[in-house]
Design an enzyme around this catalytic site. Structure first.
Site, PDB file in Angstrom:
ATOM      1  N   ASP A 189       0.815  -1.217   0.000  1.00  0.00           N
ATOM      2  CA  ASP A 189       0.000   0.000   0.000  1.00  0.00           C
ATOM      3  C   ASP A 189       0.848   1.266   0.000  1.00  0.00           C
ATOM      4  O   ASP A 189       2.069   1.224   0.182  1.00  0.00           O
ATOM      5  CB  ASP A 189      -0.960  -0.011   1.208  1.00  0.00           C
ATOM      6  CG  ASP A 189      -0.271  -0.422   2.512  1.00  0.00           C
ATOM      7  OD1 ASP A 189       0.967  -0.375   2.579  1.00  0.00           O
ATOM      8  OD2 ASP A 189      -0.987  -0.783   3.454  1.00  0.00           O
ATOM      9  N   ASN A 249      -7.609  -2.800  14.214  1.00  0.00           N
ATOM     10  CA  ASN A 249      -8.993  -3.092  13.822  1.00  0.00           C
ATOM     11  C   ASN A 249      -9.060  -4.257  12.839  1.00  0.00           C
ATOM     12  O   ASN A 249     -10.027  -4.414  12.121  1.00  0.00           O
ATOM     13  CB  ASN A 249      -9.656  -1.849  13.222  1.00  0.00           C
ATOM     14  CG  ASN A 249      -8.955  -1.373  11.952  1.00  0.00           C
ATOM     15  OD1 ASN A 249      -7.985  -1.999  11.500  1.00  0.00           O
ATOM     16  ND2 ASN A 249      -9.430  -0.295  11.370  1.00  0.00           N
ATOM     17  N   HIS A 258      -7.251  -4.773  10.179  1.00  0.00           N
ATOM     18  CA  HIS A 258      -6.997  -4.525   8.757  1.00  0.00           C
ATOM     19  C   HIS A 258      -5.685  -5.155   8.313  1.00  0.00           C
ATOM     20  O   HIS A 258      -4.763  -5.317   9.108  1.00  0.00           O
ATOM     21  CB  HIS A 258      -7.078  -3.031   8.407  1.00  0.00           C
ATOM     22  CG  HIS A 258      -5.904  -2.183   8.800  1.00  0.00           C
ATOM     23  ND1 HIS A 258      -6.029  -1.026   9.550  1.00  0.00           N
ATOM     24  CD2 HIS A 258      -4.585  -2.285   8.525  1.00  0.00           C
ATOM     25  CE1 HIS A 258      -4.836  -0.489   9.708  1.00  0.00           C
ATOM     26  NE2 HIS A 258      -3.933  -1.218   9.098  1.00  0.00           N
ATOM     27  N   GLU A 290      -9.740  -1.975   5.269  1.00  0.00           N
ATOM     28  CA  GLU A 290     -10.381  -1.634   6.541  1.00  0.00           C
ATOM     29  C   GLU A 290     -11.665  -2.445   6.746  1.00  0.00           C
ATOM     30  O   GLU A 290     -12.195  -3.015   5.797  1.00  0.00           O
ATOM     31  CB  GLU A 290     -10.733  -0.135   6.524  1.00  0.00           C
ATOM     32  CG  GLU A 290      -9.527   0.779   6.362  1.00  0.00           C
ATOM     33  CD  GLU A 290      -8.740   0.978   7.660  1.00  0.00           C
ATOM     34  OE1 GLU A 290      -8.723   0.068   8.510  1.00  0.00           O
ATOM     35  OE2 GLU A 290      -8.127   2.050   7.814  1.00  0.00           O
TER      36      GLU A 290
HETATM   37  C1  GLP Z   1      -0.559   0.335   8.470  1.00  0.00           C
HETATM   38  C2  GLP Z   1      -0.177  -0.504   7.258  1.00  0.00           C
HETATM   39  C3  GLP Z   1      -0.360  -1.986   7.499  1.00  0.00           C
HETATM   40  C4  GLP Z   1       0.255  -2.373   8.825  1.00  0.00           C
HETATM   41  C5  GLP Z   1      -0.468  -1.633   9.921  1.00  0.00           C
HETATM   42  C6  GLP Z   1       0.021  -1.972  11.323  1.00  0.00           C
HETATM   43  O1  GLP Z   1      -1.878   0.719   8.508  1.00  0.00           O
HETATM   44  N1  GLP Z   1      -0.936  -0.139   6.107  1.00  0.00           N
HETATM   45  O2  GLP Z   1       0.235  -2.715   6.428  1.00  0.00           O
HETATM   46  O3  GLP Z   1       0.155  -3.754   9.019  1.00  0.00           O
HETATM   47  O4  GLP Z   1      -0.262  -0.239   9.716  1.00  0.00           O
HETATM   48  O5  GLP Z   1       1.185  -1.253  11.583  1.00  0.00           O
HETATM   49  P1  GLP Z   1       2.127  -1.445  12.824  1.00  0.00           P
HETATM   50  O6  GLP Z   1       2.986  -2.606  12.476  1.00  0.00           O
HETATM   51  O7  GLP Z   1       2.907  -0.166  12.899  1.00  0.00           O
HETATM   52  O8  GLP Z   1       1.273  -1.688  13.997  1.00  0.00           O
END
Ligand code: GLP
Length: 244
Positions: free
Chosen positions: A67, A136, A138, A143
């Site tokens: 992404d 959440n 995702h 989402e």
């Molecule tokens: C973002 C990314 C995800 C990632 C998520 C959790 O929203 N788009 O790919 O898994 O954050 O991030 P973190 O590892 O910082 O908790």
């Protein structure tokens, strides 16, 4: 689904790096799917360490990122393109032309989503996709209430995600409200998936993903149906699981 629980973040990160390295050794022209966020940072550090021993090369590897924020260019320090360069690509021998990351500044976002998905199809799916998970549930930026059949698309970010990701920005207002994300269908095409989660903040999402109903409200729950999924957890992230 294979669940591996280790004592701490350090150990799961080392394990994840070794899984990526062995993928590259066994198939030097692997198509690797990378994630961003704080979770895979240490994995990439260990992967760079392995690369520096001279045992693996990324010269034939093609990468796809999950992404990117809409509105951020690759030189913006909060863009995922910048993150990837900083945390991995600048430190290994992957070729620039083999790196694929959605472009957040594209003027034709829809067209770009289609061509991104076409590229994934052209290589017949990603060999190994790394995933983190949002609080959440995702994955990528898919989402809650996502359409499981969606391919790469433009996403409106959830308030909870904006709040969680604001820790990387100087203010909440600065966090982009939209992103381009590989869809659930694009992710499910991957031949193998390794999802990493650590900390008690992720325990609920992990429970919903592993033991919950398969529903678009919990986007990661679809992974229960993937044929080759490894979930790497530290003790805290696994703490709500009843099946272990
Ligand atoms: C973002 C990314 C995800 C990632 C998520 C959790 O929203 N788009 O790919 O898994 O954050 O991030 P973190 O590892 O910082 O908790």
């Amino acid at each position: 689904m294979k669940i591996v629980i280790k004592d701490d973040f350090d150990q799961i990160s080392k394990h994840a790096a070794e899984l990526i390295a062995s993928q590259v050794v066994l198939k030097p022209d692997s198509k690797l799917g990378f994630a961003t966020g704080s979770t895979p940072e240490l994995t990439y550090k260990y992967l760079i360490d392995i690369y520096r021993t001279g045992r693996i090369s990324f010269k034939e590897v093609t990468s796809f990122n999950l992404d990117e924020y809409v509105g951020l260019g690759e030189d913006h320090k909060n863009s995922y393109a910048y993150y990837m360069k900083n945390h991995l690509f600048n430190h290994i021998d992957i070729l620039d032309e083999n790196i694929n990351i959605p472009r957040g500044l594209s003027e034709n976002l829809e067209g770009q989503c289609r061509s991104y998905e076409d590229k994934i199809d052209l290589v017949e799916g990603i060999d190994l996709q790394i995933l983190g998970i949002g609080r959440n549930c995702h994955i990528g930026f898919n989402e809650p209430d996502v359409k499981f059949e969606a391919t790469t698309h433009v996403v409106k970010l959830d308030e909870d995600t904006i709040k969680a990701n604001s820790r990387f920005f100087t203010s909440l207002e600065e966090v982009p409200r939209y992103a381009i994300s590989m869809g659930i269908k694009s992710i499910m095409k991957s031949k193998r998936i390794v999802l990493i989660a650590c900390g008690k903040d992720k325990a609920r999402a992990i429970k919903d993903m592993v033991e919950g109903k398969i529903t678009p409200q919990n986007p990661a729950s679809i992974l229960q149906l993937h044929q080759n999924l490894t979930v790497l957890l530290d003790k805290e992230a696994s703490s709500l699981l009843s099946s272990i």
